[in-house]
Design a protein around this motif. Structure first.
Motif, PDB file in Angstrom:
ATOM      1  N   LYS A 197       0.845  -1.196   0.000  1.00 13.98           N
ATOM      2  CA  LYS A 197       0.000   0.000   0.000  1.00 13.98           C
ATOM      3  C   LYS A 197       0.881   1.248   0.000  1.00 13.98           C
ATOM      4  O   LYS A 197       0.601   2.240  -0.690  1.00 13.98           O
ATOM      5  CB  LYS A 197      -0.924  -0.024   1.225  1.00 13.98           C
ATOM      6  N   SER A 198       1.968   1.214   0.764  1.00 11.84           N
ATOM      7  CA  SER A 198       2.913   2.334   0.788  1.00 11.84           C
ATOM      8  C   SER A 198       3.494   2.598  -0.594  1.00 11.84           C
ATOM      9  O   SER A 198       3.666   3.758  -1.005  1.00 11.84           O
ATOM     10  CB  SER A 198       4.055   2.054   1.774  1.00 11.84           C
ATOM     11  N   ASN A 199       3.801   1.530  -1.333  1.00  7.20           N
ATOM     12  CA  ASN A 199       4.318   1.691  -2.692  1.00  7.20           C
ATOM     13  C   ASN A 199       3.342   2.460  -3.570  1.00  7.20           C
ATOM     14  O   ASN A 199       3.742   3.337  -4.351  1.00  7.20           O
ATOM     15  CB  ASN A 199       4.585   0.326  -3.334  1.00  7.20           C
ATOM     16  N   GLU A 200       2.060   2.153  -3.437  1.00  7.13           N
ATOM     17  CA  GLU A 200       1.052   2.854  -4.239  1.00  7.13           C
ATOM     18  C   GLU A 200       1.007   4.341  -3.882  1.00  7.13           C
ATOM     19  O   GLU A 200       0.910   5.208  -4.763  1.00  7.13           O
ATOM     20  CB  GLU A 200      -0.323   2.213  -4.028  1.00  7.13           C
ATOM     21  N   LEU A 201       1.081   4.641  -2.588  1.00 11.17           N
ATOM     22  CA  LEU A 201       1.072   6.038  -2.139  1.00 11.17           C
ATOM     23  C   LEU A 201       2.322   6.782  -2.610  1.00 11.17           C
ATOM     24  O   LEU A 201       2.257   7.935  -3.067  1.00 11.17           O
ATOM     25  CB  LEU A 201       0.974   6.105  -0.615  1.00 11.17           C
ATOM     26  N   MET A 202       3.481   6.120  -2.499  1.00 11.87           N
ATOM     27  CA  MET A 202       4.738   6.731  -2.926  1.00 11.87           C
ATOM     28  C   MET A 202       4.723   7.007  -4.429  1.00 11.87           C
ATOM     29  O   MET A 202       5.116   8.095  -4.885  1.00 11.87           O
ATOM     30  CB  MET A 202       5.911   5.810  -2.566  1.00 11.87           C
ATOM     31  N   ALA A 203       4.267   6.026  -5.203  1.00  4.51           N
ATOM     32  CA  ALA A 203       4.224   6.189  -6.661  1.00  4.51           C
ATOM     33  C   ALA A 203       3.272   7.319  -7.043  1.00  4.51           C
ATOM     34  O   ALA A 203       3.568   8.130  -7.940  1.00  4.51           O
ATOM     35  CB  ALA A 203       3.789   4.881  -7.323  1.00  4.51           C
ATOM     36  N   HIS A 204       2.123   7.387  -6.378  1.00  3.42           N
ATOM     37  CA  HIS A 204       1.172   8.473  -6.661  1.00  3.42           C
ATOM     38  C   HIS A 204       1.814   9.835  -6.393  1.00  3.42           C
ATOM     39  O   HIS A 204       1.681  10.772  -7.191  1.00  3.42           O
ATOM     40  CB  HIS A 204      -0.086   8.301  -5.797  1.00  3.42           C
ATOM     41  N   THR A 205       2.531   9.941  -5.281  1.00  2.00           N
ATOM     42  CA  THR A 205       3.178  11.205  -4.924  1.00  2.00           C
ATOM     43  C   THR A 205       4.221  11.607  -5.966  1.00  2.00           C
ATOM     44  O   THR A 205       4.269  12.775  -6.404  1.00  2.00           O
ATOM     45  CB  THR A 205       3.856  11.083  -3.542  1.00  2.00           C
ATOM     46  N   TYR A 206       5.044  10.653  -6.383  1.00  2.00           N
ATOM     47  CA  TYR A 206       6.078  10.961  -7.376  1.00  2.00           C
ATOM     48  C   TYR A 206       5.458  11.277  -8.735  1.00  2.00           C
ATOM     49  O   TYR A 206       5.967  12.128  -9.482  1.00  2.00           O
ATOM     50  CB  TYR A 206       7.086   9.808  -7.483  1.00  2.00           C
ATOM     51  N   SER A 207       4.351  10.629  -9.064  1.00  2.00           N
ATOM     52  CA  SER A 207       3.655  10.951 -10.309  1.00  2.00           C
ATOM     53  C   SER A 207       3.088  12.367 -10.252  1.00  2.00           C
ATOM     54  O   SER A 207       3.127  13.111 -11.234  1.00  2.00           O
ATOM     55  CB  SER A 207       2.516   9.946 -10.557  1.00  2.00           C
ATOM     56  N   HIS A 208       2.570  12.729  -9.085  1.00  2.00           N
ATOM     57  CA  HIS A 208       2.023  14.074  -8.895  1.00  2.00           C
ATOM     58  C   HIS A 208       3.121  15.135  -8.979  1.00  2.00           C
ATOM     59  O   HIS A 208       2.971  16.152  -9.668  1.00  2.00           O
ATOM     60  CB  HIS A 208       1.318  14.151  -7.535  1.00  2.00           C
ATOM     61  N   LEU A 209       4.222  14.896  -8.284  1.00  2.00           N
ATOM     62  CA  LEU A 209       5.285  15.896  -8.204  1.00  2.00           C
ATOM     63  C   LEU A 209       6.131  15.984  -9.470  1.00  2.00           C
ATOM     64  O   LEU A 209       6.520  17.074  -9.898  1.00  2.00           O
ATOM     65  CB  LEU A 209       6.205  15.596  -7.010  1.00  2.00           C
ATOM     66  N   TYR A 210       6.438  14.825 -10.059  1.00  2.00           N
ATOM     67  CA  TYR A 210       7.439  14.787 -11.137  1.00  2.00           C
ATOM     68  C   TYR A 210       6.898  14.232 -12.457  1.00  2.00           C
ATOM     69  O   TYR A 210       7.665  13.996 -13.382  1.00  2.00           O
ATOM     70  CB  TYR A 210       8.655  13.966 -10.684  1.00  2.00           C
ATOM     71  N   LYS A 211       5.574  14.006 -12.497  1.00  2.00           N
ATOM     72  CA  LYS A 211       4.916  13.538 -13.734  1.00  2.00           C
ATOM     73  C   LYS A 211       5.506  12.229 -14.253  1.00  2.00           C
ATOM     74  O   LYS A 211       5.646  12.027 -15.470  1.00  2.00           O
ATOM     75  CB  LYS A 211       4.971  14.612 -14.830  1.00  2.00           C
ATOM     76  N   ILE A 212       5.860  11.336 -13.340  1.00  2.00           N
ATOM     77  CA  ILE A 212       6.340  10.004 -13.744  1.00  2.00           C
ATOM     78  C   ILE A 212       5.125   9.143 -14.073  1.00  2.00           C
ATOM     79  O   ILE A 212       4.282   8.903 -13.201  1.00  2.00           O
ATOM     80  CB  ILE A 212       7.151   9.337 -12.612  1.00  2.00           C
TER      81      ILE A 212
END
Length: 339
Positions: A164-179
């Motif tokens: 679940k943490s991985n999903e939250l981390m990935a969402h954050t990086y997608s939001h911040l850095y458009k990954i």
């Protein structure tokens, strides 16, 4: 796979693992260049991991790096040198029950390791990051089939919490850095060269060692455990189909269930495995069974709604358990030279 995707460099972490091996092999068969990373740890039989790697080494397009994704320096150097356009992060410490006994390794691999992958994708931008989540994020949810919109804030194991943490981390990086990032919630993957810590593999091991198997359903056949057993080829086809479909939303992050969407009773699965091993050995195979209470961290039913993945890429698993388990049984009897 389209021509543009064939020209990409792929990075697959966990390439000596079960899903990582099959995905890497499929990509190599398609003629693409794959950088594989794996720490080849001894969580389960090292010979099996080495056998998978030997098969991958036969392909000219494969470059293998033995290393741990929690080693940030190694990850950064690898991204800098090879500049992968597609990254598939399958490296993780797996297993629900093992996480209760060995929590440290889950934080190291699943949290720190995944953070390193995200940081590398930030500094060396990629076209698409696909990463392994897990059906375990659904915890003790009673509503089935599980849907991606379900509440997943009550994990019942540390393993589930890391995913679940991985999903939250990935969402954050997608939001911040458009990954562009896609998480996959896998549902009980099985097949030849699979993981020995999985129940079906363990059942075969126990039988040929003359031991009884433990079934954690209290012997309650009426309220048996249900599982979404998904054959490895169907999983790989799903991942392959998603590679060219990175999310394009404002926050380019999506999560999909990837499962069979056809739950089987655990006892039906066991009886089918007995029949398949009987076919493979030419003699009747019947497991000695011990029934015990359900274990902490386990849930009564896990199966997926795969509607979102079907809408996105037309995903539809095609392997019935009788066919998939027969392939596993034939491989097992041959690989272990069972008489």
């Amino acid at each position: 796979m389209n021509t543009k995707l064939n020209d990409c460099t792929y990075l697959v972490t966990g390439s000596a693992g079960f899903i990582g091996f099959y995905l890497t092999k499929r990509l190599l068969q398609n003629g693409v260049r794959v950088i594989g990373i794996d720490n080849v740890n001894d969580y389960y039989d090292l010979n099996l991991k080495k056998s998978r790697l030997e098969l991958l080494m036969q392909y000219d397009g494969f470059k293998f790096i033995e290393g741990d994704i929690s080693d940030k320096n190694m990850i950064m150097k690898t991204f800098e040198k090879y500049r992968p356009e597609i990254v598939v992060n399958l490296a993780a410490q797996a297993g629900v029950r093992y996480s209760i006994e060995n929590p440290d390794v889950y934080i190291q691999s699943n949290i720190i390791g995944f953070y390193n992958i995200l940081e590398a994708c930030r500094h060396f931008p990629v076209d698409h990051l696909i990463y392994a989540s897990s059906s375990s994020v659904y915890g003790a949810n009673k509503k089935v089939p599980f849907e991606e919109t379900d509440f997943v804030d009550s994990p019942v194991s540390l393993y589930a919490a890391t995913k679940k943490s991985n999903e939250l981390m990935a969402h954050t990086y997608s939001h911040l850095y458009k990954i562009p990032a896609t998480g996959l919630r896998f549902f009980t993957v099985y097949g030849p060269m699979g993981r020995p810590d999985m129940a079906y593999f363990g059942f075969a091991d126990k039988y040929f060692s003359g031991e009884s198997i433990k079934i954690f359903n209290n012997g309650d056949f009426k309220n048996d455990l249900y599982r979404d057993f998904t054959y490895i080829d169907d999983i790989v086809a799903g991942i392959e189909g998603l590679i060219g479909h990175p999310p394009t939303e404002t926050v380019p992050h999506k999560v999909y269930n990837i499962g069979n969407n056809s739950p089987e009773k655990l006892m039906t699965f066991i009886e089918t495995l007995e029949q398949c091993l009987s076919n493979a050995t030419g003699r009747e195979v019947v497991f000695k069974k011990e029934f015990e209470p359900i274990k902490p961290g386990d849930v009564p039913a896990t199966y997926a709604s795969t509607d979102l993945l079907q809408e996105a890429i037309g995903f539809k698993p095609e392997t019935p358990i009788a066919e998939g388990l027969q392939k596993f049984a034939d491989w097992y009897v041959d690989y272990y030279n069972v008489k």
